[in-house]
Write an enzyme that holds these catalytic residues in place. Sequence first.
Site, short mmCIF file in Angstrom:
data_model
loop_
_atom_site.label_atom_id
_atom_site.label_comp_id
_atom_site.label_asym_id
_atom_site.label_seq_id
_atom_site.Cartn_x
_atom_site.Cartn_y
_atom_site.Cartn_z
N ASP A 148 0.84 -1.20 0.00
CA ASP A 148 0.00 0.00 0.00
C ASP A 148 0.88 1.25 0.00
O ASP A 148 1.88 1.32 0.71
CB ASP A 148 -0.92 -0.01 1.23
N ILE A 149 0.48 2.22 -0.79
CA ILE A 149 1.27 3.45 -0.95
C ILE A 149 1.21 4.32 0.31
O ILE A 149 2.09 5.15 0.53
CB ILE A 149 0.76 4.24 -2.18
N ASN A 180 -12.95 -3.31 2.28
CA ASN A 180 -13.83 -2.15 2.44
C ASN A 180 -14.81 -2.14 1.28
O ASN A 180 -14.43 -2.38 0.12
CB ASN A 180 -13.01 -0.86 2.45
N HIS A 182 -10.12 -5.36 -3.51
CA HIS A 182 -8.80 -5.52 -2.89
C HIS A 182 -8.98 -5.90 -1.44
O HIS A 182 -9.89 -5.43 -0.77
CB HIS A 182 -7.96 -4.24 -3.02
P1 AMP Z 1 -9.73 1.27 0.15
O1 AMP Z 1 -9.88 2.46 1.08
O2 AMP Z 1 -10.11 -0.01 0.82
O3 AMP Z 1 -10.43 1.48 -1.17
O4 AMP Z 1 -8.18 1.13 -0.10
C1 AMP Z 1 -7.52 1.66 -1.18
C2 AMP Z 1 -6.07 1.62 -0.80
O5 AMP Z 1 -5.29 1.79 -1.97
C3 AMP Z 1 -5.63 2.72 0.18
O6 AMP Z 1 -5.10 2.12 1.36
C4 AMP Z 1 -4.56 3.49 -0.60
O7 AMP Z 1 -3.51 3.95 0.20
C5 AMP Z 1 -4.12 2.47 -1.62
N1 AMP Z 1 -3.58 2.99 -2.87
C6 AMP Z 1 -4.12 3.95 -3.66
N2 AMP Z 1 -3.35 4.15 -4.75
C7 AMP Z 1 -2.30 3.28 -4.63
C8 AMP Z 1 -1.16 2.99 -5.44
N3 AMP Z 1 -0.93 3.63 -6.60
N4 AMP Z 1 -0.29 2.05 -5.00
C9 AMP Z 1 -0.50 1.39 -3.85
N5 AMP Z 1 -1.57 1.61 -3.05
C10 AMP Z 1 -2.45 2.54 -3.43
#
Ligand code: AMP
Length: 114
Positions: free
Chosen positions: A30-31, A87, A100
């Site tokens: 996760d970023i 989520n 995810h």
């Molecule tokens: P959600 O809130 O369950 O939709 O989680 C989406 C997740 O994706 C969040 O924890 C973000 O930090 C993560 N995210 C968004 N863009 C990226 C990316 N380019 N690379 C890695 N993680 C990401």
Amino acid sequence: MSDCLFCSIVQGNIDSKPAGENDLAFAFYDIAPVAPVHILIVPKKHIVNASTFEPADAAILSGMITLSQDLAQEHNLNDRGYRLVFNVGSDAGNTVDHLHMHLLGGRRLGWPPG
Ligand code: AMP
Ligand code: ZN
């Protein structure tokens, strides 16, 4: 799906830090990590979220869980435990419309979530 962020990551068109993969699922860090280990496990096939998941795709869910087991082992989380999270929708803070599963570990995780 061409305009989907996580499809682009799976296809290597957008950079990520890969954590592992199998035939059906891909994992990357996760970023914006919220725990010492914070990995996203996604199906290679585009699925919007758990609310649109169909029984015909059961093998995909199995592939995601199997990959989470491999990663938990690799990150030495089996003894201390970890959390797997889907989520769904705005109340859950869901921001990316490609299924995810968050793998969170490496610290004590509060319950219930805030
Ligand atoms: P959600 O809130 O369950 O939709 O989680 C989406 C997740 O994706 C969040 O924890 C973000 O930090 C993560 N995210 C968004 N863009 C990226 C990316 N380019 N690379 C890695 N993680 C990401
Ligand atoms: Zn997608």
